[in-house]
Motif scaffolding. Structure first.
Motif, PDB file in Angstrom:
ATOM      1  N   TRP A   1       0.817  -1.221   0.000  1.00  0.00           N
ATOM      2  CA  TRP A   1       0.000   0.000   0.000  1.00  0.00           C
ATOM      3  C   TRP A   1       0.847   1.266   0.000  1.00  0.00           C
ATOM      4  CZ3 TRP A   1      -1.597  -4.110   3.267  1.00  0.00           C
ATOM      5  CH2 TRP A   1      -2.831  -4.696   2.934  1.00  0.00           C
ATOM      6  N   ILE A   2       2.017   1.223  -0.613  1.00  0.00           N
ATOM      7  CA  ILE A   2       2.893   2.386  -0.569  1.00  0.00           C
ATOM      8  C   ILE A   2       2.275   3.529  -1.374  1.00  0.00           C
ATOM      9  CG2 ILE A   2       4.271   1.794  -2.621  1.00  0.00           C
ATOM     10  CD1 ILE A   2       5.625   3.178   0.715  1.00  0.00           C
ATOM     11  N   ARG A   3       2.341   4.742  -0.819  1.00  0.00           N
ATOM     12  CA  ARG A   3       1.881   5.964  -1.489  1.00  0.00           C
ATOM     13  C   ARG A   3       0.447   5.869  -1.984  1.00  0.00           C
ATOM     14  NH1 ARG A   3       7.320   7.615  -4.714  1.00  0.00           N
ATOM     15  NH2 ARG A   3       8.148   9.081  -3.193  1.00  0.00           N
ATOM     16  N   GLN A   4      -0.437   5.470  -1.106  1.00  0.00           N
ATOM     17  CA  GLN A   4      -1.854   5.434  -1.439  1.00  0.00           C
ATOM     18  C   GLN A   4      -2.602   6.391  -0.526  1.00  0.00           C
ATOM     19  OE1 GLN A   4      -3.593   1.584  -1.733  1.00  0.00           O
ATOM     20  NE2 GLN A   4      -1.950   0.743  -2.971  1.00  0.00           N
ATOM     21  N   ASP A   5      -3.683   6.952  -1.045  1.00  0.00           N
ATOM     22  CA  ASP A   5      -4.432   7.944  -0.286  1.00  0.00           C
ATOM     23  C   ASP A   5      -5.199   7.330   0.882  1.00  0.00           C
ATOM     24  OD1 ASP A   5      -3.584  10.006  -1.905  1.00  0.00           O
ATOM     25  OD2 ASP A   5      -5.272   9.805  -3.287  1.00  0.00           O
ATOM     26  N   GLY A   6      -5.670   6.103   0.725  1.00  0.00           N
ATOM     27  CA  GLY A   6      -6.514   5.503   1.751  1.00  0.00           C
ATOM     28  C   GLY A   6      -5.724   4.948   2.922  1.00  0.00           C
TER      29      GLY A   6
ATOM     30  N   PHE B   1      -8.217   3.343  11.964  1.00  0.00           N
ATOM     31  CA  PHE B   1      -7.527   3.141  10.701  1.00  0.00           C
ATOM     32  C   PHE B   1      -6.115   3.742  10.793  1.00  0.00           C
ATOM     33  CE2 PHE B   1     -11.990   3.141   9.892  1.00  0.00           C
ATOM     34  CZ  PHE B   1     -12.197   2.194   8.902  1.00  0.00           C
ATOM     35  N   TYR B   2      -5.167   3.136  10.053  1.00  0.00           N
ATOM     36  CA  TYR B   2      -3.785   3.575  10.078  1.00  0.00           C
ATOM     37  C   TYR B   2      -3.247   3.703   8.660  1.00  0.00           C
ATOM     38  CZ  TYR B   2      -3.697   2.288  15.046  1.00  0.00           C
ATOM     39  OH  TYR B   2      -3.953   2.191  16.384  1.00  0.00           O
ATOM     40  N   ARG B   3      -2.216   4.528   8.539  1.00  0.00           N
ATOM     41  CA  ARG B   3      -1.441   4.618   7.298  1.00  0.00           C
ATOM     42  C   ARG B   3      -0.032   5.064   7.665  1.00  0.00           C
ATOM     43  NH1 ARG B   3      -4.154   9.281   3.832  1.00  0.00           N
ATOM     44  NH2 ARG B   3      -2.471   8.746   2.413  1.00  0.00           N
ATOM     45  N   LEU B   4       0.938   4.766   6.832  1.00  0.00           N
ATOM     46  CA  LEU B   4       2.298   5.222   7.068  1.00  0.00           C
ATOM     47  C   LEU B   4       2.351   6.744   6.984  1.00  0.00           C
ATOM     48  CD1 LEU B   4       4.454   2.723   4.957  1.00  0.00           C
ATOM     49  CD2 LEU B   4       4.185   2.745   7.434  1.00  0.00           C
ATOM     50  N   SER B   5       3.116   7.362   7.867  1.00  0.00           N
ATOM     51  CA  SER B   5       3.313   8.804   7.789  1.00  0.00           C
ATOM     52  C   SER B   5       4.130   9.121   6.536  1.00  0.00           C
ATOM     53  CB  SER B   5       4.031   9.317   9.032  1.00  0.00           C
ATOM     54  OG  SER B   5       5.362   8.829   9.073  1.00  0.00           O
ATOM     55  N   HIS B   6       4.009  10.363   6.069  1.00  0.00           N
ATOM     56  CA  HIS B   6       4.720  10.744   4.847  1.00  0.00           C
ATOM     57  C   HIS B   6       6.221  10.547   4.996  1.00  0.00           C
ATOM     58  CE1 HIS B   6       5.985  12.880   1.292  1.00  0.00           C
ATOM     59  NE2 HIS B   6       6.681  13.714   2.033  1.00  0.00           N
ATOM     60  N   GLN B   7       6.760  10.895   6.157  1.00  0.00           N
ATOM     61  CA  GLN B   7       8.200  10.750   6.393  1.00  0.00           C
ATOM     62  C   GLN B   7       8.640   9.304   6.207  1.00  0.00           C
ATOM     63  OE1 GLN B   7       9.353  11.585  10.404  1.00  0.00           O
ATOM     64  NE2 GLN B   7      11.543  11.412  10.004  1.00  0.00           N
ATOM     65  N   VAL B   8       7.854   8.374   6.735  1.00  0.00           N
ATOM     66  CA  VAL B   8       8.218   6.959   6.629  1.00  0.00           C
ATOM     67  C   VAL B   8       8.057   6.462   5.200  1.00  0.00           C
ATOM     68  CG1 VAL B   8       7.654   4.641   7.410  1.00  0.00           C
ATOM     69  CG2 VAL B   8       7.661   6.528   9.032  1.00  0.00           C
ATOM     70  N   VAL B   9       7.027   6.942   4.505  1.00  0.00           N
ATOM     71  CA  VAL B   9       6.830   6.548   3.107  1.00  0.00           C
ATOM     72  C   VAL B   9       8.081   6.849   2.294  1.00  0.00           C
ATOM     73  CG1 VAL B   9       5.582   7.110   0.982  1.00  0.00           C
ATOM     74  CG2 VAL B   9       4.319   6.700   3.087  1.00  0.00           C
ATOM     75  N   GLU B  10       8.632   8.043   2.467  1.00  0.00           N
ATOM     76  CA  GLU B  10       9.813   8.406   1.689  1.00  0.00           C
ATOM     77  C   GLU B  10      11.029   7.568   2.081  1.00  0.00           C
ATOM     78  OE1 GLU B  10       9.311  10.133  -0.952  1.00  0.00           O
ATOM     79  OE2 GLU B  10       7.267  10.257  -0.216  1.00  0.00           O
ATOM     80  N   ARG B  11      11.131   7.217   3.345  1.00  0.00           N
ATOM     81  CA  ARG B  11      12.230   6.347   3.773  1.00  0.00           C
ATOM     82  C   ARG B  11      12.067   4.946   3.199  1.00  0.00           C
ATOM     83  NH1 ARG B  11      12.278   7.061  10.123  1.00  0.00           N
ATOM     84  NH2 ARG B  11      13.510   5.137   9.956  1.00  0.00           N
ATOM     85  N   VAL B  12      10.824   4.451   3.164  1.00  0.00           N
ATOM     86  CA  VAL B  12      10.564   3.128   2.588  1.00  0.00           C
ATOM     87  C   VAL B  12      10.888   3.129   1.098  1.00  0.00           C
ATOM     88  CG1 VAL B  12       8.749   1.469   2.024  1.00  0.00           C
ATOM     89  CG2 VAL B  12       8.873   2.460   4.330  1.00  0.00           C
ATOM     90  N   VAL B  13      10.505   4.194   0.404  1.00  0.00           N
ATOM     91  CA  VAL B  13      10.801   4.304  -1.024  1.00  0.00           C
ATOM     92  C   VAL B  13      12.309   4.328  -1.247  1.00  0.00           C
ATOM     93  CG1 VAL B  13      10.645   5.819  -3.038  1.00  0.00           C
ATOM     94  CG2 VAL B  13       8.621   5.400  -1.632  1.00  0.00           C
ATOM     95  N   GLU B  14      13.005   5.128  -0.457  1.00  0.00           N
ATOM     96  CA  GLU B  14      14.470   5.197  -0.557  1.00  0.00           C
ATOM     97  C   GLU B  14      15.102   3.829  -0.312  1.00  0.00           C
ATOM     98  OE1 GLU B  14      18.083   6.438   2.379  1.00  0.00           O
ATOM     99  OE2 GLU B  14      16.273   7.667   2.477  1.00  0.00           O
ATOM    100  N   GLY B  15      14.635   3.145   0.737  1.00  0.00           N
ATOM    101  CA  GLY B  15      15.192   1.838   1.049  1.00  0.00           C
ATOM    102  C   GLY B  15      14.916   0.817  -0.028  1.00  0.00           C
ATOM    103  N   GLY B  16      13.684   0.819  -0.547  1.00  0.00           N
ATOM    104  CA  GLY B  16      13.346  -0.117  -1.610  1.00  0.00           C
ATOM    105  C   GLY B  16      14.171   0.092  -2.859  1.00  0.00           C
ATOM    106  N   ARG B  17      14.382   1.355  -3.196  1.00  0.00           N
ATOM    107  CA  ARG B  17      15.181   1.656  -4.386  1.00  0.00           C
ATOM    108  C   ARG B  17      16.628   1.193  -4.194  1.00  0.00           C
ATOM    109  NH1 ARG B  17      13.430   6.356  -4.888  1.00  0.00           N
ATOM    110  NH2 ARG B  17      15.038   7.466  -3.713  1.00  0.00           N
ATOM    111  N   ARG B  18      17.156   1.384  -2.999  1.00  0.00           N
ATOM    112  CA  ARG B  18      18.535   0.977  -2.733  1.00  0.00           C
ATOM    113  C   ARG B  18      18.679  -0.539  -2.789  1.00  0.00           C
ATOM    114  NH1 ARG B  18      21.787   0.012   1.942  1.00  0.00           N
ATOM    115  NH2 ARG B  18      23.951   0.520   1.519  1.00  0.00           N
ATOM    116  N   ILE B  19      17.731  -1.256  -2.201  1.00  0.00           N
ATOM    117  CA  ILE B  19      17.780  -2.713  -2.211  1.00  0.00           C
ATOM    118  C   ILE B  19      17.656  -3.244  -3.635  1.00  0.00           C
ATOM    119  CG2 ILE B  19      16.553  -4.801  -1.485  1.00  0.00           C
ATOM    120  CD1 ILE B  19      15.754  -3.158   1.060  1.00  0.00           C
TER     121      ILE B  19
END
Length: 315
Positions: free
Chosen positions: A37-42, A86-104
């Motif tokens: 569910w990365i970078r989704q509005d819901g 209901f929960y969702r990742l904070s914007h700060q964490v989303v960008e860290r997850v994206v960065e980590g995924g790209r690096r991996i």
């Protein structure tokens, strides 16, 4: 479950890479949210997230505690609607997850190297012991290793990367510079890594992952097994970028197994994606049909090519 699927216990014993120390429920939650569910509005219902963690033998009480801890740390945002949460990742964490995924996902691709090492030398007083621990942990994530206790080297990260880490931790008693191996120190920078031990870890990864590839290609992996296997596979493989020097193969020992490990990881991780996604949809669909519909697995190629920010996503 299909009658020809491999039993979960058999997969765990035979065809899965061993979890390297295991994942905490908090880390597992962030991984799953980032995977599907990365970078989704819901946002997602807590009951669905609790059931999702139950697939990994996390109790309901431990799952609730993990959600609460993530909330206190500011890593997730919360919304209440009546008796539902209901929960969702904070914007700060989303960008860290994206960065980590790209690096991996980029790890192990052929690269050119200019022969320059990035070097960080630091001195942190005892009363900032926690900062010292965080610095070492973050430098490791960026591919640095300790040539000496307070002198760390990397061939793949830049001086800008190192300075960003130091700034984030408010560490000023440090120096960052670049140099060739001939002008750095008496020891070869490569000696910062235990290459024999790392080669053995790669060999184990290959041996334990090949049976999983055979099983999924033969159609003998059920969706629940695929979800567990895919998550554990990422948890194992994501450690390699922080433990491998990352130099082009020509600069590594002959027969260095990184490229073979990357190819195998990519094939298995992608092949498990559709099956794992179907299980995620099934679990979440019992609580929120819209959240289930939005669940999408990310291939290695998607992780690698995903931009730092996407159109419509706040920067």
């Amino acid at each position: 479950m299909r009658s020809d699927s491999v039993p979960v216990r058999e997969l765990e014993d035979v065809a899965l890479p061993r979890a390297q120390g295991g994942s905490s429920p908090q880390h597992l939650l962030v991984t799953l949210l980032g995977d599907y569910w990365i970078r989704q509005d819901g946002d997602l219902p807590s009951a669905g997230l609790i059931d999702l963690l139950a697939e990994f033998e996390v109790s309901a009480s431990s799952a609730r505690a993990a959600l609460n801890r993530l909330l206190r740390r500011g890593l997730v945002d919360i919304r209440k609607a009546g008796r539902q949460t209901f929960y969702r990742l904070s914007h700060q964490v989303v960008e860290r997850v994206v960065e980590g995924g790209r690096r991996i996902a980029s790890f192990g691709l052929p690269t050119d190297w200019d022969g320059q090492w990035t070097i960080v030398a630091f001195s942190i007083p005892e009363n900032r012991r926690e900062s010292r621990h965080l610095l070492r942990s973050r430098l490791s994530w960026f591919g640095f290793a300790p040539l000496y206790d307070a002198l760390w080297v990397s061939a793949t990260s830049t001086a800008a990367d190192a300075r960003a880490v130091l700034a984030a931790l408010d560490i000023t008693s440090a120096t960052v510079f670049t140099a060739t191996a001939e002008t750095t120190v008496d020891r070869s920078p490569l000696s910062a890594w235990d290459l024999d031990a790392l080669a053995s870890v790669y060999t184990t990864f290959l041996a334990e992952t090949r049976p999983l590839l055979d099983a999924v290609l033969a159609g003998r992996v059920a969706p629940r097994q695929a979800l567990i296997a895919r998550t554990r596979l990422m948890d194992t493989y994501r450690r390699f970028p922080g433990t491998d020097p990352g130099l082009p193969s020509a600069h590594m020992p002959e027969g260095w197994p990184r490229e073979e490990a990357r190819a195998l990881f990519t094939e298995v991780y992608n092949a498990l994606g559709p099956l794992a996604e179907s299980r995620v949809k099934q679990i979440m669909g019992a609580h929120d049909a819209e959240a289930a519909r939005r669940a999408r697995f990310q291939s290695v190629e998607q992780l690698r090519d995903r931009p730092a920010t996407e159109e419509g996503t706040p920067a």
